[in-house]
Design a protein around this motif. Structure first.
Motif, mmCIF file in Angstrom:
data_model
loop_
_atom_site.group_PDB
_atom_site.id
_atom_site.type_symbol
_atom_site.label_atom_id
_atom_site.label_comp_id
_atom_site.label_asym_id
_atom_site.label_seq_id
_atom_site.Cartn_x
_atom_site.Cartn_y
_atom_site.Cartn_z
ATOM 1 N N GLY A 104 -2.133 11.104 1.836
ATOM 2 C CA GLY A 104 -2.396 11.752 3.127
ATOM 3 C C GLY A 104 -1.360 11.270 4.133
ATOM 4 O O GLY A 104 -0.535 12.034 4.624
ATOM 5 N N HIS A 105 -1.397 9.973 4.435
ATOM 6 C CA HIS A 105 -0.371 9.380 5.317
ATOM 7 C C HIS A 105 0.988 9.472 4.620
ATOM 8 O O HIS A 105 1.975 9.894 5.207
ATOM 9 C CB HIS A 105 -0.761 7.932 5.607
ATOM 10 N N THR A 106 1.030 9.052 3.358
ATOM 11 C CA THR A 106 2.193 9.294 2.486
ATOM 12 C C THR A 106 1.656 9.856 1.177
ATOM 13 O O THR A 106 0.458 9.785 0.907
ATOM 14 C CB THR A 106 2.983 8.004 2.181
ATOM 15 N N THR A 151 0.816 -1.222 0.000
ATOM 16 C CA THR A 151 0.000 0.000 0.000
ATOM 17 C C THR A 151 0.848 1.270 0.000
ATOM 18 O O THR A 151 0.430 2.294 -0.533
ATOM 19 C CB THR A 151 -0.942 0.063 1.213
ATOM 20 N N HIS A 152 2.010 1.207 0.658
ATOM 21 C CA HIS A 152 2.915 2.370 0.688
ATOM 22 C C HIS A 152 4.290 1.909 1.103
ATOM 23 O O HIS A 152 4.501 0.743 1.417
ATOM 24 C CB HIS A 152 2.352 3.495 1.560
ATOM 25 N N HIS A 153 5.236 2.854 1.116
ATOM 26 C CA HIS A 153 6.657 2.495 1.166
ATOM 27 C C HIS A 153 7.244 2.335 2.554
ATOM 28 O O HIS A 153 8.421 2.003 2.682
ATOM 29 C CB HIS A 153 7.461 3.576 0.435
ATOM 30 N N HIS A 154 6.504 2.607 3.618
ATOM 31 C CA HIS A 154 7.122 2.590 4.949
ATOM 32 C C HIS A 154 7.745 1.224 5.249
ATOM 33 O O HIS A 154 7.200 0.186 4.857
ATOM 34 C CB HIS A 154 6.093 2.973 6.021
ATOM 35 N N PRO A 155 8.894 1.245 5.974
ATOM 36 C CA PRO A 155 9.636 -0.003 6.215
ATOM 37 C C PRO A 155 8.803 -1.103 6.882
ATOM 38 O O PRO A 155 9.019 -2.288 6.608
ATOM 39 C CB PRO A 155 10.781 0.435 7.145
HETATM 40 ZN ZN LIG Z 1 2.898 3.936 7.229
#
Ligand SMILES: [Zn+2]
Length: 257
Positions: free
Chosen positions: A114-116, A56-60
């Motif tokens: 929004g979050h990223t 969904t997104h890039h966070h580790p």
């Molecule tokens: Zn995140």
């Protein structure tokens, strides 16, 4: 309905990785693998071969297991085109409105920044399942690390239009602290009070509160209710635009203890 078989894999402090098996085509996706080892072990226990990773997104804590799972399984990694440089091992880029075929099911891609700035969600209407990463939580929403209140309110306003029966598979067990906060900004909401009590009972037994349903969230999640007078009143913004109310609720949550 509910063609998917879904396994929750709790990892790290409070992350949930979702293993999603589509039995007709015998394919299995991992949603946002924070880590590899417990996910591979869970798939093996179920006798499922991992064929896909959907990010969904890039966070580790969402992509940390990508490369190791790909090495172990040869799976295809699908993720947001806006984040192509930030998703390890990305094979297939998807963006808003795309229909991604996963076995016999099709996931619709929602661009929900929004979050990223590149965050996406996957909605599988045939299985009533929404995989929304860190955009929508049970009784909460993600922090605005790279986006504005305007973007996040628009993103959440799109997600809340999904059917009541939609199950929300978010990536964290934050529900109990979200409920404590929600009661401070929507104090007259009887549905919320009842739900907060039920959540306390579940957590006291060590049970998960995810997935929840969109119907419940629309009635009780203050971040989906910024256009409800009860929430606007409670934050001192009666009559204000919903996005202003949303921004104030999000601001208060950022410092809530
Ligand atoms: Zn995140």
């Amino acid at each position: 309905m509910a063609r998917f078989e879904i396994e929750r894999v709790p990892v790290l402090e409070d992350n949930y990785v979702w293993l999603v098996h589509e039995p007709a085509a015998n394919v299995t996706a991992v949603i946002d693998p924070a880590v590899a080892e417990p996910v591979l072990a869970a798939a093996q226990r179920r006798g499922w071969t991992i064929t896909h990773i959907l990010n969904t997104h890039h966070h580790p804590d969402h992509v940390g297991g990508n490369l190791e799972i790909k090495r172990a399984s040869g799976c295809t990694i699908v993720g947001p085109s806006h984040d192509r440089e930030r998703i390890p091992g990305l094979d297939v880029e998807v963006s808003d409105g795309d229909a991604y075929a996963f076995g016999a099911e099709t996931g619709e891609v929602f661009f929900v920044p929004g979050h990223t700035r590149g965050h996406i969600a996957y909605w599988f209407g045939g299985s009533d399942a929404l995989f929304c990463g860190d955009t929508l939580f049970i009784l909460g929403c993600g922090r605005l690390f790279e986006g504005t209140p305007e973007q996040m309110w628009k993103s959440l306003s799109r997600l809340r239009k999904l059917p009541d029966s939609t199950r929300i598979y978010c990536a964290h067990e934050y529900t109990q602290s979200n409920a404590r906060f929600a009661l401070t900004v929507d104090p007259a909401n009887d549905d919320l009070k009842a739900r907060a009590a039920e959540i306390d009972r579940l957590r006291a037994r060590g049970e998960a509160t995810v997935p929840g349903t969109m119907g419940e969230e629309r009635r009780t999640n203050p971040f989906l209710r910024a256009d409800h007078p009860g929430v606007a009143n409670a934050v001192g913004l009666a009559g204000a635009e919903p996005v202003k109310v949303f921004a104030e609720v999000r601001r208060r949550k950022d410092t809530f203890r």
